[in-house]
Design a protein around this motif. Structure first.
Motif, PDB file in Angstrom:
ATOM      1  N   PHE A   1       0.815  -1.209   0.000  1.00 34.47           N
ATOM      2  CA  PHE A   1       0.000   0.000   0.000  1.00 34.47           C
ATOM      3  C   PHE A   1       0.852   1.264   0.000  1.00 34.47           C
ATOM      4  O   PHE A   1       0.493   2.276  -0.604  1.00 34.47           O
ATOM      5  N   THR A   2       1.998   1.228   0.699  1.00 37.60           N
ATOM      6  CA  THR A   2       2.859   2.408   0.755  1.00 37.60           C
ATOM      7  C   THR A   2       3.437   2.725  -0.625  1.00 37.60           C
ATOM      8  O   THR A   2       3.449   3.890  -1.056  1.00 37.60           O
ATOM      9  N   ARG A   3       3.937   1.690  -1.335  1.00 41.31           N
ATOM     10  CA  ARG A   3       4.488   1.923  -2.672  1.00 41.31           C
ATOM     11  C   ARG A   3       3.393   2.369  -3.640  1.00 41.31           C
ATOM     12  O   ARG A   3       3.628   3.180  -4.542  1.00 41.31           O
ATOM     13  N   ALA A   4       2.186   1.826  -3.480  1.00 45.03           N
ATOM     14  CA  ALA A   4       1.066   2.261  -4.313  1.00 45.03           C
ATOM     15  C   ALA A   4       0.751   3.730  -4.071  1.00 45.03           C
ATOM     16  O   ALA A   4       0.484   4.491  -5.010  1.00 45.03           O
ATOM     17  N   ALA A   5       0.802   4.142  -2.800  1.00 50.11           N
ATOM     18  CA  ALA A   5       0.540   5.540  -2.467  1.00 50.11           C
ATOM     19  C   ALA A   5       1.595   6.460  -3.073  1.00 50.11           C
ATOM     20  O   ALA A   5       1.285   7.535  -3.601  1.00 50.11           O
ATOM     21  N   GLU A   6       2.848   6.024  -3.033  1.00 52.37           N
ATOM     22  CA  GLU A   6       3.925   6.824  -3.632  1.00 52.37           C
ATOM     23  C   GLU A   6       3.743   6.935  -5.137  1.00 52.37           C
ATOM     24  O   GLU A   6       3.989   7.988  -5.735  1.00 52.37           O
ATOM     25  N   ALA A   7       3.309   5.847  -5.779  1.00 51.40           N
ATOM     26  CA  ALA A   7       3.111   5.863  -7.231  1.00 51.40           C
ATOM     27  C   ALA A   7       1.995   6.813  -7.641  1.00 51.40           C
ATOM     28  O   ALA A   7       2.054   7.424  -8.719  1.00 51.40           O
ATOM     29  N   LEU A   8       0.975   6.939  -6.794  1.00 47.65           N
ATOM     30  CA  LEU A   8      -0.167   7.799  -7.109  1.00 47.65           C
ATOM     31  C   LEU A   8      -0.070   9.174  -6.449  1.00 47.65           C
ATOM     32  O   LEU A   8      -1.001   9.991  -6.597  1.00 47.65           O
ATOM     33  N   CYS A   9       1.016   9.417  -5.699  1.00 48.47           N
ATOM     34  CA  CYS A   9       1.228  10.700  -5.013  1.00 48.47           C
ATOM     35  C   CYS A   9       0.089  11.014  -4.041  1.00 48.47           C
ATOM     36  O   CYS A   9      -0.448  12.142  -4.003  1.00 48.47           O
ATOM     37  N   VAL A  10      -0.315  10.007  -3.287  1.00 48.22           N
ATOM     38  CA  VAL A  10      -1.320  10.181  -2.231  1.00 48.22           C
ATOM     39  C   VAL A  10      -0.762   9.550  -0.966  1.00 48.22           C
ATOM     40  O   VAL A  10       0.334   9.002  -0.958  1.00 48.22           O
ATOM     41  N   THR A  11      -1.537   9.600   0.116  1.00 48.17           N
ATOM     42  CA  THR A  11      -1.085   9.002   1.368  1.00 48.17           C
ATOM     43  C   THR A  11      -1.442   7.528   1.427  1.00 48.17           C
ATOM     44  O   THR A  11      -2.358   7.060   0.745  1.00 48.17           O
ATOM     45  N   GLN A  12      -0.701   6.809   2.263  1.00 45.96           N
ATOM     46  CA  GLN A  12      -0.983   5.394   2.455  1.00 45.96           C
ATOM     47  C   GLN A  12      -2.379   5.209   3.054  1.00 45.96           C
ATOM     48  O   GLN A  12      -3.087   4.253   2.742  1.00 45.96           O
ATOM     49  N   ALA A  13      -2.781   6.140   3.900  1.00 50.24           N
ATOM     50  CA  ALA A  13      -4.112   6.063   4.506  1.00 50.24           C
ATOM     51  C   ALA A  13      -5.208   6.166   3.448  1.00 50.24           C
ATOM     52  O   ALA A  13      -6.248   5.499   3.541  1.00 50.24           O
ATOM     53  N   ALA A  14      -4.966   7.000   2.440  1.00 55.05           N
ATOM     54  CA  ALA A  14      -5.960   7.154   1.376  1.00 55.05           C
ATOM     55  C   ALA A  14      -6.109   5.852   0.583  1.00 55.05           C
ATOM     56  O   ALA A  14      -7.225   5.453   0.234  1.00 55.05           O
ATOM     57  N   ILE A  15      -4.991   5.200   0.306  1.00 52.31           N
ATOM     58  CA  ILE A  15      -5.050   3.915  -0.399  1.00 52.31           C
ATOM     59  C   ILE A  15      -5.808   2.891   0.438  1.00 52.31           C
ATOM     60  O   ILE A  15      -6.701   2.182  -0.059  1.00 52.31           O
ATOM     61  N   SER A  16      -5.483   2.796   1.726  1.00 48.13           N
ATOM     62  CA  SER A  16      -6.146   1.832   2.612  1.00 48.13           C
ATOM     63  C   SER A  16      -7.648   2.090   2.659  1.00 48.13           C
ATOM     64  O   SER A  16      -8.456   1.155   2.636  1.00 48.13           O
ATOM     65  N   ARG A  17      -8.040   3.375   2.728  1.00 53.74           N
ATOM     66  CA  ARG A  17      -9.454   3.707   2.804  1.00 53.74           C
ATOM     67  C   ARG A  17     -10.188   3.314   1.522  1.00 53.74           C
ATOM     68  O   ARG A  17     -11.286   2.742   1.563  1.00 53.74           O
ATOM     69  N   GLN A  18      -9.572   3.587   0.375  1.00 51.83           N
ATOM     70  CA  GLN A  18     -10.198   3.241  -0.903  1.00 51.83           C
ATOM     71  C   GLN A  18     -10.359   1.729  -1.042  1.00 51.83           C
ATOM     72  O   GLN A  18     -11.402   1.242  -1.496  1.00 51.83           O
ATOM     73  N   ILE A  19      -9.349   0.978  -0.648  1.00 52.94           N
ATOM     74  CA  ILE A  19      -9.409  -0.480  -0.729  1.00 52.94           C
ATOM     75  C   ILE A  19     -10.483  -1.016   0.217  1.00 52.94           C
ATOM     76  O   ILE A  19     -11.263  -1.912  -0.141  1.00 52.94           O
TER      77      ILE A  19
END
Length: 318
Positions: free
Chosen positions: A32-50
């Motif tokens: 999730f952290t690498r995904a957040a870096e790739a999309l220029c968002v926070t890791q929390a945002a990725i976790s919430r969307q998932i």
């Protein structure tokens, strides 16, 4: 205001684009952290969307194992579809964006063989003098049945009755002759004669899926034009291989695996460079088989189209 139609339930129930993008990034990077870096968002945002996507689907998409995540069976199914869909959306939007930008763009349609054996080593010359042109190349063996929405600016083809609205410029007529590597010729000196060639390893072009390209020229046809005494079916030679993929046949010839029929405009540079040789001087000149440059008449005066047309004509003349 009165409603004119019922709500579109399919669109209303569809997951958000942002959630699908986050899911694809997390599945691609397995973190999730690498995904957040790739999309220029926070890791929390990725976790919430998932988490919201999993709640919507009623199933888990990932198995959390420490810092990495792995797809569940449901996640794998969704990823296969979502990744392709997002890539298609990206490609379409990029094409539209390029069309509206200052950079010039063209779409060329040609056969796979012309693309692989001629265009691939010629384009660097065009781009060196036209760095501001974006070229999109589409290859097909089915020129008469194009996918909806595909409207090339330029065709290189023998199929002249494509569709209304295209101008036709003849480029060259086809010439066909046998080719092999110098090593293969040295190991099989008998192929310096037609009869010796007939009894050797033949790499043959079969007609499957090629009906919209041209009349079929295979070894039997080529030999028949050279001598009526050479009528033994090519398939009865000691070693025989057949494919409708012309690039494959030429690559096999380059790998010393036999004799192939060489279309001059596709193999001339390989002969000139010494990678292939002509074991006999005989050839078949198909003067009625002409390759044409077909230009969308709406793009006739477009500077990029005109430059590419002039370049193509010059290349085939030389």
């Amino acid at each position: 205001m009165a409603r004119n139609s019922q709500p579109d339930q399919a669109l209303m129930k569809m997951p958000s684009f942002k959630a699908m993008r986050s899911f694809v990034a997390a599945a691609k990077y397995r973190n999730f952290t690498r995904a957040a870096e790739a999309l220029c968002v926070t890791q929390a945002a990725i976790s919430r969307q998932i988490r919201e996507l999993e709640t919507y689907l009623g199933t888990e998409l990932f198995i959390r194992t420490g810092r990495e995540v792995k797809l569940t069976s449901s996640g794998t199914t969704l990823f296969d579809a979502a990744q392709l869909s997002l890539l298609n959306i990206f490609q379409v939007t990029e094409r539209i964006r390029r069309e509206k930008s200052d950079k010039r763009s063209l779409t060329l349609c040609c056969s796979p063989a012309l693309s692989a054996l001629w265009l691939s080593h010629k384009l660097k010359d065009f781009f060196s003098t036209n760095p501001d042109v974006d070229l999109n190349v589409i290859t097909t063996q089915h020129f008469l049945v194009m996918e909806p929405g595909i409207n090339p600016d330029i065709f290189v083809t023998k199929t002249i009755d494509l569709r209304p609205g295209y101008l036709r410029v003849p480029l060259f007529h086809e010439v066909v002759y046998p080719v092999c590597t110098p090593r293969f010729l040295e190991a099989h000196p008998e192929i310096r004669t037609l009869e010796g060639m007939r009894r050797n390893t033949l790499l043959d072009l079969n007609p499957y899926g090629r009906s919209q390209l041209s009349e079929q020229v295979d070894w039997n046809v080529w030999f028949a034009f050279q001598s009526h005494d050479l009528q033994i079916p090519a398939a009865q030679s000691p070693h025989y291989f057949s494919s409708n993929d012309y690039s494959l046949l030429i690559q096999m010839a380059l790998d010393d695996q036999g004799l192939a029929l060489g279309w001059d405009h596709l193999v001339r540079h390989l002969v000139k460079q010494g990678h292939l040789v002509r074991p006999v001087t005989e050839e078949l000149a198909l003067r009625e088989s002409v390759q044409y440059l077909m230009i969308n008449e709406k793009k006739e005066d477009d500077p990029a189209c005109r430059d590419f047309k002039d370049w193509l004509i010059t290349q085939f003349k030389t």
